[in-house]
Design an enzyme around this catalytic site. Structure first.
Site, PDB file in Angstrom:
ATOM      1  N   ASP A  25       0.820  -1.219   0.000  1.00  0.00           N
ATOM      2  CA  ASP A  25       0.000   0.000   0.000  1.00  0.00           C
ATOM      3  C   ASP A  25       0.853   1.267   0.000  1.00  0.00           C
ATOM      4  O   ASP A  25       0.670   2.151  -0.837  1.00  0.00           O
ATOM      5  CB  ASP A  25      -0.923   0.035   1.230  1.00  0.00           C
ATOM      6  CG  ASP A  25      -2.023  -1.009   1.158  1.00  0.00           C
ATOM      7  OD1 ASP A  25      -2.353  -1.437   0.042  1.00  0.00           O
ATOM      8  OD2 ASP A  25      -2.539  -1.384   2.223  1.00  0.00           O
ATOM      9  N   ARG A 105       0.147   3.124  17.328  1.00  0.00           N
ATOM     10  CA  ARG A 105      -0.263   4.234  16.465  1.00  0.00           C
ATOM     11  C   ARG A 105       0.034   5.617  17.039  1.00  0.00           C
ATOM     12  O   ARG A 105       0.464   6.506  16.299  1.00  0.00           O
ATOM     13  CB  ARG A 105      -1.744   4.106  16.074  1.00  0.00           C
ATOM     14  CG  ARG A 105      -2.096   2.838  15.296  1.00  0.00           C
ATOM     15  CD  ARG A 105      -1.100   2.517  14.230  1.00  0.00           C
ATOM     16  NE  ARG A 105      -1.528   1.421  13.361  1.00  0.00           N
ATOM     17  CZ  ARG A 105      -0.683   0.633  12.703  1.00  0.00           C
ATOM     18  NH1 ARG A 105       0.619   0.794  12.835  1.00  0.00           N
ATOM     19  NH2 ARG A 105      -1.117  -0.318  11.918  1.00  0.00           N
ATOM     20  N   ASP A 134      -7.255   2.045  12.310  1.00  0.00           N
ATOM     21  CA  ASP A 134      -5.971   2.753  12.277  1.00  0.00           C
ATOM     22  C   ASP A 134      -6.091   4.166  11.709  1.00  0.00           C
ATOM     23  O   ASP A 134      -5.429   5.088  12.162  1.00  0.00           O
ATOM     24  CB  ASP A 134      -4.944   1.939  11.487  1.00  0.00           C
ATOM     25  CG  ASP A 134      -4.493   0.707  12.271  1.00  0.00           C
ATOM     26  OD1 ASP A 134      -4.444   0.796  13.507  1.00  0.00           O
ATOM     27  OD2 ASP A 134      -4.214  -0.321  11.651  1.00  0.00           O
ATOM     28  N   SER A 185      -3.876  -9.718   5.497  1.00  0.00           N
ATOM     29  CA  SER A 185      -3.380  -8.390   5.839  1.00  0.00           C
ATOM     30  C   SER A 185      -2.775  -8.488   7.238  1.00  0.00           C
ATOM     31  O   SER A 185      -3.438  -8.893   8.188  1.00  0.00           O
ATOM     32  CB  SER A 185      -4.549  -7.399   5.838  1.00  0.00           C
ATOM     33  OG  SER A 185      -4.146  -6.211   6.469  1.00  0.00           O
TER      34      SER A 185
END
Ligand code: ARG
Length: 412
Positions: A25, A105, A134, A185
């Site tokens: 990505d 994060r 996220d 993923s």
């Protein structure tokens, strides 16, 4: 140190700081951002224990068109400022997920904002989709630190399949590592790894062996148990088997030894913040072992009222981490409360790792509230409990109900 690409001239274009993982990505995103927003891309990798090495990832970002690329090893800060507060809170979202992705994060967002300021960038970009948590953690975390920054999320605007992205990469000469055959993923760091998509989308199907990448199948784990002693100081793990070590090393060691015993596999249908239920698997050997041990040392060192009240606060903190509210106004006061409870959470917990299970089999503490003299039923131990006092206590304790029973009986 930032690496400048010699082939790109510095233009008057706006800059975007991209959270670069080196995966499909974000590799595609470098090109896509330049093409669609006419921006210069600065690719930043924030290392919290995931695998790609520094040289590999920085060079790849530059080859894929970033004007600058940098790699930050923030593992120590990650453990000390983010993971340990979670341990003190026994952080398990929905009582099962150790928040391994979620807790990384805020530190990523903090690092991105710092670089954006240094570089005078107008934008921060990330590779999150519009269906996940996220994006919320990044976007909310970034604007809570600098409300003037704008967020770009290519995968939210350009909804496409993995195979289409691979085709896009081939078309534009973007160097990627992904193969079309990889159905999952994944996200990983020191605190654990997650896996979604592919066969996991059928919640009835047992996770195929291929989802597990960091732990030994419990059925194939050793036939004899492994015992580990974890030492805590003020709620924080500081040593293993009598040897003091720093947090990064301690977590790495526990991931290995617990993972080798098949500990830490989680299969869960989870509620995302965006309203979707999602079937995910996690592998968090160190996290599961440490939280299990931490609860045991708390059980021995905290008063019942504290344990009880803290439980609610833990849930709130856990939810805030999951929901991306690290930079919100409640996080610091909540952490202050939790820290205050940890003052006497000291001692050593012995756990037994065996074929996928972690069991507490012993605990000792210099600040223990467990008093053998009070607890004993043995003739060989001096009993310090005042047995007669129990009657008076129970008389008062039961008095309201006794009074009510008498009053109601007389009315019948
Ligand atoms: N469901 C977990 C969470 O929200 C894990 C997400 C994994 N993220 C990823 N980009 N694959 O924290």
């Amino acid at each position: 140190m930032a690496n400048d690409s010699s082939t790109k001239a510095e233009g008057k274009r706006d800059k975007v700081v991209l959270a670069y993982s080196g995966g499909l990505d974000t590799s595609v995103d470098i090109h896509w951002l330049k093409e669609n927003y006419n921006v210069d891309v600065i690719a930043i990798s924030v290392n919290v224990g995931q695998p790609p090495n520094e040289d590999d990832i920085v060079a790849r970002a530059l080859r894929n068109g970033a004007i600058k690329s940098d790699f930050f090893d923030v593992r120590k800060e990650f453990v000390e400022e983010y993971v340990w507060p979670l341990v003190k809170a026994n952080g398990l979202y929905q009582d099962i997920y150790p928040l391994s992705t979620a807790i990384a994060r805020p530190l990523m967002a903090k690092t991105l904002v710092k670089i954006a300021k240094q570089e005078g960038a107008k934008y921060i970009a990330h590779g999150c989709t519009g269906k996940g948590n996220d994006q919320v953690r990044f976007d909310a975390g970034i604007v809570a630190q600098d409300p003037d920054l704008k967020i770009l999320a290519p995968q939210r605007e350009w909804v496409t399949s993995r195979d289409e992205e691979i085709d896009y990469a081939a078309e534009h000469g973007i160097e990627i590592k992904a193969k079309k055959s990889s159905p999952f993923s994944r996200d990983e760091n020191l605190w654990g790894a997650s896996c979604e998509c592919g066969a996991l989308e059928n919640a009835w199907e047992e996770p195929p062996a291929g989802v597990w990448a960091h732990t030994v199948d419990p059925e194939k784990a050793p036939n004899t148990p492994t015992y580990i002693e974890i030492e805590f100081e003020q709620g924080v793990p500081v040593g293993l088997d009598g040897k003091r070590m720093d947090g990064v090393e301690l977590i790495e060691k526990l991931n290995k030894v617990a993972g080798d015993n098949g500990v830490g596999r989680i299969d869960h249908v989870e509620d995302r913040l965006v309203g979707i239920k999602s079937r995910e698997t996690y592998e968090c050997p160190a996290a599961v072992t440490i939280i299990t041990a931490h609860k045991a040392i708390e059980a021995m060192t905290l008063q019942r009222e504290v344990l009880d009240f803290k439980r609610g606060i833990e849930q709130k903190f856990t939810r805030m981490v999951y929901d991306g509210q690290w930079f919100g106004g409640l996080r610091e006061p909540i952490n202050a409360f939790i820290d205050a409870t940890q003052k006497y959470v000291n001692g050593t917990v012995r756990v037994k790792l065996f074929k996928g299970s972690v069991t507490v089999v012993g605990r000792k503490s210099p600040t223990s509230l467990y008093d053998t003299g009070l607890a004993t039923y043995s003739k060989d131990t001096v009993d310090t409990f005042d047995h007669k006092a129990a009657m008076g206590f129970i008389y008062v304790w039961g008095l309201p109900d006794q009074t009510a029973a008498r009053a109601h009986k007389e009315k019948q």
